[in-house]
Design a protein around this motif. Structure first.
Motif, PDB file in Angstrom:
ATOM      1  N   SER A  64       0.745  -1.200  -0.107  1.00 16.64           N
ATOM      2  CA  SER A  64      -0.055   0.031  -0.242  1.00 16.64           C
ATOM      3  C   SER A  64       0.958   1.133   0.041  1.00 16.64           C
ATOM      4  CB  SER A  64      -1.000  -0.108   1.169  1.00 16.64           C
ATOM      5  OG  SER A  64      -0.205   0.031   2.341  1.00 16.64           O
ATOM      6  N   LEU A  65       1.904   1.156   0.652  1.00 20.83           N
ATOM      7  CA  LEU A  65       2.897   2.392   0.682  1.00 20.83           C
ATOM      8  C   LEU A  65       3.485   2.605  -0.737  1.00 20.83           C
ATOM      9  CD1 LEU A  65       4.995   2.238   3.944  1.00 20.83           C
ATOM     10  CD2 LEU A  65       2.965   3.621   3.420  1.00 20.83           C
ATOM     11  N   THR A 111       9.999   6.461  -5.132  1.00 18.21           N
ATOM     12  CA  THR A 111       9.279   5.614  -4.315  1.00 18.21           C
ATOM     13  C   THR A 111      10.335   4.994  -3.640  1.00 18.21           C
ATOM     14  OG1 THR A 111       7.543   5.424  -6.082  1.00 18.21           O
ATOM     15  CG2 THR A 111       7.619   3.565  -4.270  1.00 18.21           C
ATOM     16  N   ASP A 154       2.077   1.789  -3.538  1.00 16.32           N
ATOM     17  CA  ASP A 154       0.922   2.200  -4.268  1.00 16.32           C
ATOM     18  C   ASP A 154       0.682   3.679  -4.255  1.00 16.32           C
ATOM     19  OD1 ASP A 154       0.674  -0.094  -5.676  1.00 16.32           O
ATOM     20  OD2 ASP A 154      -1.120  -0.648  -4.573  1.00 16.32           O
ATOM     21  N   GLY A 155       0.843   3.749  -2.643  1.00 18.37           N
ATOM     22  CA  GLY A 155       0.393   5.287  -2.391  1.00 18.37           C
ATOM     23  C   GLY A 155       1.590   6.337  -3.020  1.00 18.37           C
ATOM     24  N   ALA A 156       2.762   6.027  -3.222  1.00 17.05           N
ATOM     25  CA  ALA A 156       3.787   6.949  -3.855  1.00 17.05           C
ATOM     26  C   ALA A 156       3.468   7.019  -5.251  1.00 17.05           C
ATOM     27  CB  ALA A 156       5.063   6.549  -3.360  1.00 17.05           C
ATOM     28  N   LEU A 157       3.444   5.719  -5.796  1.00 12.76           N
ATOM     29  CA  LEU A 157       3.390   5.776  -7.300  1.00 12.76           C
ATOM     30  C   LEU A 157       1.980   6.608  -7.806  1.00 12.76           C
ATOM     31  CD1 LEU A 157       4.228   2.015  -8.027  1.00 12.76           C
ATOM     32  CD2 LEU A 157       5.402   4.025  -8.462  1.00 12.76           C
ATOM     33  N   ALA A 158       0.858   6.488  -6.945  1.00 17.34           N
ATOM     34  CA  ALA A 158      -0.354   7.031  -7.279  1.00 17.34           C
ATOM     35  C   ALA A 158      -0.138   8.761  -7.147  1.00 17.34           C
ATOM     36  CB  ALA A 158      -1.389   6.782  -6.270  1.00 17.34           C
ATOM     37  N   LEU A 159       0.634   8.965  -6.344  1.00 11.51           N
ATOM     38  CA  LEU A 159       1.129  10.658  -6.260  1.00 11.51           C
ATOM     39  C   LEU A 159       1.797  10.958  -7.482  1.00 11.51           C
ATOM     40  CD1 LEU A 159       1.850  11.006  -2.667  1.00 11.51           C
ATOM     41  CD2 LEU A 159      -0.050  12.012  -3.845  1.00 11.51           C
ATOM     42  N   GLY A 160       2.370   9.869  -8.415  1.00 10.10           N
ATOM     43  CA  GLY A 160       3.168  10.398  -9.488  1.00 10.10           C
ATOM     44  C   GLY A 160       4.574  10.274  -9.121  1.00 10.10           C
ATOM     45  N   ALA A 161       4.932   9.845  -8.018  1.00 12.29           N
ATOM     46  CA  ALA A 161       6.327   9.473  -7.912  1.00 12.29           C
ATOM     47  C   ALA A 161       6.724   8.274  -8.806  1.00 12.29           C
ATOM     48  CB  ALA A 161       6.586   8.943  -6.569  1.00 12.29           C
TER      49      ALA A 161
END
Lengths: 265, 458
Positions: free
Chosen positions: B339-340, B354, B342-349
């Motif tokens: 989930s971490l 990431t 995914d969270g970073a990737l979803a922010l466009g990292a």
């Protein structure tokens, strides 16, 4: 059930933010989404409902290409954001995801301070020119996520120390800090208690002023409360899509009616 | 004969199991409600038989040697045995034993032949006695366990108690061994410090342990300052860590985040093979391949490089530690929740962002723990440095010089003639003690760092 006026709705209808045509998705040999076409309007909350495993979350993850990270996942068909195909070779998924924010089912704050959690997106995209700029962005995002008052005195404590509902609102603040155009929410309230759920739903309604919001939910009541448009997914098919009020009161498809009355699901 | 004893033990245990189980089943078939399942009645009997009999066999084997020795030597005339000193006594005993084994040198005295005869008799008798004792105890235990089978008997609790005892014994065993090792180290170290002042050992800059063991040997005067030796260890450890940590970490990052599943499937097993190579192989790789290559390279550049260098030993040791570090870091990175990521990737990292800003900080405790464990392994590593580092204790930080390490010195001190009243031998124990203390401190430090960070990230 639907408090939007007729005029408002017509205005939104003409304004499709995302347009999907003939989207198919395979996990290996498993055909998870079958020929899904939908138009998602700007400044509207669109909810995806359906039984578990119906493909609603998979479709949501197509919209910001999060499925790219899954090796065995294959997506075909066309998804247009503002008339631009997001799966085109020229589109950088990293930039796409900066335009389309996402909030997950389980709150997933980074193991960093509250401030750094919110500042993360703006930092990597270079949105702030100075420290003061960044402070302003963080404060604005936290205010809009309706969590500023609770955390303003402990911005430098770890975000993981917050309660579940606060963590989820922190994640929403983190997502909107990058100023996205669309906000995707994958069952954002499933890990929250009723009070925190009410706060997040209120927030979703606020966010509709600036964003197209797409929310996947297991709760039909929640879909009815927060969304203007509802799409019903069943076994990988988009069965029915329409105004929330209409879909819940006079569904066209017998499957929708069965689901709403609890006969399938 | 011992094999027979063990076979008997096994047979009796299995028989006890089957008999009790069958007895319990027939009670159940008669319509009684048993407290425990039949299987537990069987297990109870199995443990009741196997544990005491096993202990009996072990105790017998431990003590039979000295008892037999005593019985063999008791009738020998005192002037031939009882009045002798320890060394000659052992020689006599060894001669008797080799006569009994059929290896007769020269013409032994009659009393020795008689003693050998007694020895053979006693050994046979002991074996038969053991079998008889095992049989008697096994039968008693089988019958006792069988008598207890009835509806109210709590066989499950009984069996669980015995198993609990067994696993407690295993846990305590490791503790006892550790304590024993530490005690013997401490004891010999204290003896060493009676001959060499601790201050000279701890702060002396010379390490020349080549002192005579016997009065007629020609050797040096001797100096026991451990500093050059520990400095050598540190130089080699630092080199090894400089090689292993960056390579291992980047390998882990690549495998965890960037490698395709195909590349991962190829590289991971190869890394595992690398960690399975015996250190002696690394040792001759260092001394036969790396060191000459470095020397040649140095010669081409006009730099004099000694044949044994800290750099060769350290860098090969670093290669040995790469899989160690990379598997620790890989585990730590994989343990970071999806989930971490995914969270970073979803922010466009990007994947790199990431990794650097989210996954890596969250995985730091595991990584630091792995690195510090690698450090204590490097400090304790022996074979590579024995072959590639050298024996002369130079006080130098120059990686191109020959240095020696604590482990190498322990090996050389204990090779050849040893005598436990000589500081040369005892110095090995003092060095071992210091090595133990250093690695202990590092391990404690590692645990503390891991705990400290765990409080922040979780």
């Amino acid at each position: 059930m639907n408090d939007m006026t007729k005029v408002e709705r017509d205005l939104n209808m003409s304004d499709a933010k995302i347009e999907a045509r003939g989207v198919n998705l395979h996990y290996g040999t498993n055909h998870a989404l079958k020929d899904v076409s939908i138009e998602i309007a700007d400044r509207t909350v669109t909810s995806f409902i359906g039984p578990s495993g119906c493909g609603k979350s998979s479709f949501l993850r197509c919209l910001n290409r999060m499925n790219d990270t899954i090796d065995i996942c294959r997506v075909t068909g066309q998804i247009m954001l503002d008339g631009q195909d997001i799966n085109a070779a020229s589109v950088d998924p990293v930039q796409l995801r900066a335009q389309i924010g996402m909030v997950f089912q389980k709150p997933n704050p980074f193991p960093k301070s509250i401030y750094d959690n919110v500042a993360y997106g703006p930092k990597i995209h270079g949105l702030a020119k100075s420290k003061a700029d960044m402070d302003a962005i963080v404060e604005k995002a936290l205010r809009r996520a309706a969590i500023w008052d609770e955390v303003k005195d402990r911005l430098h404590e770890p975000g993981t120390g917050l309660s579940g509902g606060q963590q989820q609102r922190l994640c929403i603040a983190r997502a909107i800090a990058t100023e996205p155009e669309v906000l995707l929410m994958d069952e954002p309230c499933s890990a929250l208690d009723p009070i925190a759920t009410a706060q997040v739903e209120e927030l979703i309604d606020e966010l509709r002023r600036d964003y197209a919001v797409v929310i996947v939910t297991h709760s039909m009541q929640q879909a009815a409360r927060v969304s203007q448009k509802t799409a019903f997914f069943h076994l990988g098919h988009l069965v029915e899509f329409g105004d929330t009020g209409r879909l819940f009161t006079t569904p066209n498809d017998p499957r929708t009616e069965s689901y709403l009355t609890g006969r399938i699901g | 004969m011992t094999t027979f004893a063990f076979a008997l033990l096994f047979a009796a245990s299995v028989f006890g199991y089957a008999w009790n189980r069958q007895a319990a089943s027939s009670l159940r078939n008669d319509g009684q409600r048993l407290h425990s399942l039949s299987g537990f009645h069987g297990l109870y009997s199995f443990l009741c038989v196997s544990i005491p009999v096993f202990v009996l066999i072990l105790v017998w084997l431990v003590f039979q040697g000295s008892v037999i020795d005593w019985l063999v030597t008791a009738p020998i005339a005192p002037e031939n045995y009882a009045t002798l000193e320890t060394g000659p006594k052992q020689l006599v005993l060894a001669e008797i034993k080799s006569i009994a084994g059929g290896r007769i040198f020269g013409t032994p005295e009659d009393w020795k032949l008689a003693a050998a005869e007694r020895l053979i008799q006693l050994r046979t008798m002991s074996a038969w006695l053991l079998l008889a004792a095992v049989f008697a105890l096994a039968v008693t235990q089988v019958l006792r366990a069988r008598r207890r089978v009835d509806a109210d008997f709590r066989a499950r609790q009984g069996a669980e108690r015995m198993i609990l005892g067994l696993i407690q014994f295993c846990a305590i065993f490791a503790v006892f061994v550790t304590v024993g090792i530490v005690f013997s180290l401490t004891f010999e170290t204290i003896k060493f410090f009676r001959m060499v002042p601790p201050l000279e050992f701890l702060f002396g800059l010379n390490w020349e342990p080549q002192i005579p063991i016997r009065a007629d040997q020609i050797a040096g005067a001797g100096a026991f300052g451990w500093l050059p030796v520990i400095v050598g260890t540190m130089v080699i450890t630092v080199i090894a860590i400089l090689v292993a940590v960056p390579t291992g970490l980047l390998t882990a990052i690549y495998l965890n985040e960037f490698a395709s599943s195909r590349a991962r499937a190829i590289i991971k097993p190869i890394l595992e093979i690398l960690s399975g190579i015996p250190t002696i192989v690394y040792g001759f790789f260092a001394v036969l391949v790396v060191a000459p290559a470095m020397r040649q390279f140095g010669a081409d550049l006009g730099i004099a490089i000694s044949p044994n260098t800290a750099l060769a030993a350290g860098s090969v040791m670093g290669v040995m530690l790469i899989p160690f570090i990379s598997s620790f870091a890989d585990d730590a990175l994989s343990a970071v929740p999806q989930s971490l990521r995914d969270g970073a990737l979803a922010l466009g990292a990007t994947r790199g962002e990431t990794m650097l800003s989210v996954l890596f900080p969250a995985a730091i405790p595991g990584i630091v723990g792995g690195v510090l464990l690698a450090v204590s392994r490097a400090i304790g590593e022996t074979m590579i440095v024995v072959m590639a580092a050298g024996l002369i204790a130079n006080m130098t930080l120059n990686p191109l010089d020959s240095v020696t390490t604590v482990t190498v010195q322990i090996v050389t001190l204990l090779i050849g003639d040893t005598s436990f009243d000589n500081p040369k031998t005892l110095a090995a124990f003092a060095l071992g003690m210091m090595l133990f203390l250093v690695t202990l401190v590092i391990n404690i430090f590692a645990l503390r760092i891991v705990r400290k960070y765990r409080e922040i990230y979780d």
